[in-house]
Design an enzyme around this catalytic site. Structure first.
Site, PDB file in Angstrom:
ATOM      1  N   HIS A  22      -1.043  -4.596   2.455  1.00 47.55           N
ATOM      2  CA  HIS A  22      -0.146  -5.198   1.929  1.00 47.55           C
ATOM      3  C   HIS A  22       1.578  -5.056   2.675  1.00 47.55           C
ATOM      4  O   HIS A  22       2.128  -5.697   3.433  1.00 47.55           O
ATOM      5  CB  HIS A  22       0.454  -5.115   0.476  1.00 47.55           C
ATOM      6  CG  HIS A  22      -0.657  -4.934  -0.720  1.00 47.55           C
ATOM      7  ND1 HIS A  22      -0.742  -6.487  -0.962  1.00 47.55           N
ATOM      8  CD2 HIS A  22      -1.799  -5.158  -0.440  1.00 47.55           C
ATOM      9  CE1 HIS A  22      -1.771  -6.466  -1.763  1.00 47.55           C
ATOM     10  NE2 HIS A  22      -2.937  -5.258  -1.138  1.00 47.55           N
ATOM     11  N   ASP A 130       5.634 -10.030  -3.260  1.00 44.59           N
ATOM     12  CA  ASP A 130       3.960  -9.937  -3.115  1.00 44.59           C
ATOM     13  C   ASP A 130       3.177 -10.700  -4.412  1.00 44.59           C
ATOM     14  O   ASP A 130       4.134 -10.302  -5.417  1.00 44.59           O
ATOM     15  CB  ASP A 130       3.442  -8.126  -2.450  1.00 44.59           C
ATOM     16  CG  ASP A 130       2.326  -7.986  -2.959  1.00 44.59           C
ATOM     17  OD1 ASP A 130       1.552  -6.786  -1.978  1.00 44.59           O
ATOM     18  OD2 ASP A 130       1.352  -8.658  -2.857  1.00 44.59           O
ATOM     19  N   ALA A 363      -7.163   5.873  13.193  1.00 42.91           N
ATOM     20  CA  ALA A 363      -7.584   4.749  14.458  1.00 42.91           C
ATOM     21  C   ALA A 363      -6.295   4.125  15.247  1.00 42.91           C
ATOM     22  O   ALA A 363      -5.690   4.168  13.971  1.00 42.91           O
ATOM     23  CB  ALA A 363      -8.467   4.466  14.824  1.00 42.91           C
ATOM     24  N   SER A 385      -8.597  -6.337   8.433  1.00 38.57           N
ATOM     25  CA  SER A 385      -9.307  -5.428   9.955  1.00 38.57           C
ATOM     26  C   SER A 385     -10.462  -7.167   9.801  1.00 38.57           C
ATOM     27  O   SER A 385     -10.211  -7.152  10.855  1.00 38.57           O
ATOM     28  CB  SER A 385     -10.406  -4.434   8.803  1.00 38.57           C
ATOM     29  OG  SER A 385      -9.623  -3.569   8.003  1.00 38.57           O
TER      30      SER A 385
HETATM   31  C1  UDX Z   1      -7.524  -3.449   1.336  1.00 34.03           C
HETATM   32  C2  UDX Z   1      -7.918  -4.823   0.927  1.00 34.03           C
HETATM   33  O1  UDX Z   1      -7.235  -5.952   2.538  1.00 34.03           O
HETATM   34  C3  UDX Z   1      -6.423  -5.514   0.176  1.00 34.03           C
HETATM   35  O2  UDX Z   1      -6.008  -6.943   0.090  1.00 34.03           O
HETATM   36  C4  UDX Z   1      -6.574  -4.805  -1.393  1.00 34.03           C
HETATM   37  O3  UDX Z   1      -5.483  -4.346  -1.363  1.00 34.03           O
HETATM   38  C5  UDX Z   1      -6.272  -3.631  -0.613  1.00 34.03           C
HETATM   39  O4  UDX Z   1      -7.889  -3.180  -0.395  1.00 34.03           O
HETATM   40  P1  UDX Z   1      -7.335  -1.689   2.992  1.00 34.03           P
HETATM   41  O5  UDX Z   1      -7.967  -1.218   2.821  1.00 34.03           O
HETATM   42  O6  UDX Z   1      -6.036  -2.057   3.774  1.00 34.03           O
HETATM   43  O7  UDX Z   1      -6.319  -2.833   1.562  1.00 34.03           O
HETATM   44  O8  UDX Z   1      -7.781  -2.977   4.567  1.00 34.03           O
HETATM   45  P2  UDX Z   1      -7.145  -3.651   5.364  1.00 34.03           P
HETATM   46  O9  UDX Z   1      -6.135  -4.924   4.737  1.00 34.03           O
HETATM   47  O10 UDX Z   1      -7.984  -3.690   6.113  1.00 34.03           O
HETATM   48  O11 UDX Z   1      -5.604  -3.078   6.045  1.00 34.03           O
HETATM   49  C6  UDX Z   1      -6.389  -1.423   6.690  1.00 34.03           C
HETATM   50  C7  UDX Z   1      -5.060  -1.619   7.789  1.00 34.03           C
HETATM   51  O12 UDX Z   1      -4.674   0.181   8.729  1.00 34.03           O
HETATM   52  C8  UDX Z   1      -5.319  -2.566   8.892  1.00 34.03           C
HETATM   53  O13 UDX Z   1      -4.111  -3.212   9.522  1.00 34.03           O
HETATM   54  C9  UDX Z   1      -5.831  -1.511  10.329  1.00 34.03           C
HETATM   55  O14 UDX Z   1      -5.288  -2.044  11.917  1.00 34.03           O
HETATM   56  C10 UDX Z   1      -4.827   0.206   9.733  1.00 34.03           C
HETATM   57  N1  UDX Z   1      -5.955   0.729  10.430  1.00 34.03           N
HETATM   58  C11 UDX Z   1      -7.105   1.137   9.299  1.00 34.03           C
HETATM   59  C12 UDX Z   1      -5.730   1.913  11.089  1.00 34.03           C
HETATM   60  O15 UDX Z   1      -4.298   1.745  11.308  1.00 34.03           O
HETATM   61  N2  UDX Z   1      -6.149   2.280  11.240  1.00 34.03           N
HETATM   62  C13 UDX Z   1      -6.943   2.707  10.844  1.00 34.03           C
HETATM   63  O16 UDX Z   1      -8.205   4.294  11.189  1.00 34.03           O
HETATM   64  C14 UDX Z   1      -7.981   2.323  10.010  1.00 34.03           C
END
Ligand code: UDX
Length: 483
Positions: A22, A130, A363, A385
């Site tokens: 978020h 949000d 990463a 992602s």
């Molecule tokens: C998820 C759902 O998307 C969200 O709607 C819910 O409220 C919580 O679970 P999240 O697990 O954080 O959120 O996934 P994602 O939306 O994919 O965001 C992860 C972010 O972290 C991405 O922007 C990704 O680039 C970043 N990330 C992830 C990194 O920078 N490095 C990593 O190793 C893993």
């Protein structure tokens, strides 16, 4: 002499739910506002603010923008050591923002602490909240300023959330006892028969309609409709049907301005650091490891910031990956595995990993997905992602965990044809087969559709593209409503 054009004192308060995905998408939105010469107050929880500023020199990023940003913090009501990941923990986070943050926020706005200006800050003229913090929309209405709900999920998922009351009315929810999870759902408008029971948002699997997290999702999604406008981090070519439905039946002023990470890069002329705004230090050595790998040979494995899994599940993924004989880069977040099972990882598995696998705690994901060595992404289907994989043109193997991820993985596999859905399965044979399908057997099929969708994503955020124009329109509306 022409009269001096009155510069409108536009001051936008941007207020994310205190969780990685978020914060990262809404802070990119705030950055876009500053690029367009607006003033922004970004309101974070203390916890997130400290983590964010430890990992990124945020203020340096904004130093040369025409607009101004200031960072304010507000308690989230959780203990510092709260794990902030996993399904049950998210329930506590939602409940705490309602119990603690909600009254505090109203007080901070009404008292003027947040809203009144200073010598350089005019009062807040618009709140972008949000979509799971809808109480902020009520405050905006009470003080007579513009209110915008920002959903960090897909438009298709928001449409599904908004339809949950209809599913209950039609008797499609709750699931009673041992049901056939492949049964098609008929009462999500525009998706009749497309979503099966197992593809509904994770919260719908609760057998108890009084489940607080289910009730929370229902009320927040309905509440969003009271805002003056809605922002969704998506683009027209990806989700035109869902966006049309939302504009017709929920909130006409709906702005699709994503993919935000790509939109920001475009407006900055491509010269900007990527993999921004994360709450963990990224291990950049994995990029050096990727440099030594053949093109499109590596499976990137990451389950986002909130997924937790058992050690048995971890081993099923791990054996599936080594048995596939493909190279892999795996993000093993320190808090990924629940239950401190002390039995060591089998030596044979570690042996088979060396040379083909690279493990990191965290990463630089956007850079990893853009690396030439990456051929596939084993993901939990978090929305950021998913968008990052779409922009990078990387096909996906989806293993959704909760919330919006169930809907996202269904669209990735069956609507957009960008990968395969491993929903509700976790065994080494399936992992091995899906890795080989994605990287070898069905590679051409996925690469074709992934390249096309990546082209459409880039087009949408280019000058004259749908998301580019929608953001200009939104900023114009914010300015007009600030008069
Ligand atoms: C998820 C759902 O998307 C969200 O709607 C819910 O409220 C919580 O679970 P999240 O697990 O954080 O959120 O996934 P994602 O939306 O994919 O965001 C992860 C972010 O972290 C991405 O922007 C990704 O680039 C970043 N990330 C992830 C990194 O920078 N490095 C990593 O190793 C893993």
């Amino acid at each position: 002499m022409g009269c001096k054009k009155k510069v409108l004192a536009v001051h936008v308060l941007v207020f994310p739910f205190p969780a990685q995905s978020h914060v990262s998408s809404m802070l990119k939105f705030a950055e876009l506002l500053c690029l367009e010469n607006l003033k922004v107050t970004f309101l974070n929880s203390h916890y997130i603010h400290d983590r964010l500023f430890r990992c990124t020199d945020v203020e340096a990023r904004f130093a040369n923008y025409p607009g101004l940003i200031r960072f304010k913090t507000i308690p989230d009501g959780l203990p510092e050591d709260h794990p902030r990941c996993g399904h049950d923990r998210f329930r506590e986070m939602f409940e705490s923002t309602r119990a603690v943050t909600k009254p505090l926020f109203r007080e901070m706005m009404v008292s003027g602490e947040l809203s009144l200006g200073s010598s350089t800050w005019s009062p807040v003229t618009c709140i972008v909240a949000d979509g799971v913090m809808s109480f902020a929309i009520d405050v905006a209405k009470d003080i007579g300023i513009m209110s915008v709900a920002f959903r960090t999920i897909s438009a298709s998922c928001y449409r599904a959330y908004f339809s949950i009351p209809r599913l209950i009315e039609a008797g499609e929810l709750p699931f009673q006892g041992n049901v056939d999870m492949d049964m098609p759902i008929e009462h999500v408008p525009g998706m009749e028969g497309f979503l099966r029971r197992r593809d509904l948002p994770g919260f719908c699997r609760s057998s108890n309609l009084a489940d607080p997290i289910l009730q929370f999702v229902i009320s927040e999604s309905q509440h969003n409709a009271r805002a003056d406008a809605l922002i969704v981090n998506t683009f027209e070519d990806l989700e035109a049907p869902a966006l049309a439905h939302i504009r017709t039946h929920i909130i006409p002023n709906t702005y699709a301005i994503g993919p935000l990470h790509s939109h920001l890069q475009t407006r900055l002329g491509g010269k900007t650091a990527v993999s921004l705004y994360t709450l963990w230090e990224a291990d950049r050595n994995c990029l050096t490891w990727l440099d030594t790998q053949p093109s499109k040979s590596v499976v990137y494995v990451s389950f986002g910031s909130a997924v937790v899994m058992t050690r048995d599940q971890l081993l099923e993924f791990w054996y599936g990956l080594v048995n596939s004989k493909k190279r892999f880069l795996w993000v093993m977040r320190p808090d990924l595995v629940t239950g401190k099972d002390e039995t060591p990882i089998p030596a044979e598995l570690l042996e088979r990993t060396s040379g083909v696998g690279c493990l990191v705690d965290w990463a630089p994901q956007e850079e990893v997905l853009g690396h030439r060595a990456i051929g596939g992404f084993l993901t939990h289907s978090g929305w950021n992602s998913t968008l990052e994989s779409i922009v990078a043109g990387v096909p996906m193997i989806c293993w959704p965990y909760f919330a919006d991820q169930m809907v996202n993985s269904r669209f990735v596999s069956e609507a957009w044809k960008l990968g395969v859905d491993m929903k509700d399965l976790c065994n080494r044979g399936i992992v091995e087969k899906m890795v080989n399908d994605l990287m070898v057997e069905r590679r051409e099929e996925f690469v074709r559709s992934a390249d096309e969708m990546a082209r459409l994503a880039r087009e949408s955020v280019s000058r004259g593209g749908s998301s580019f124009c929608k953001l200009d329109r939104l900023i114009k509306d914010i300015r007009i409503n600030s008069q």
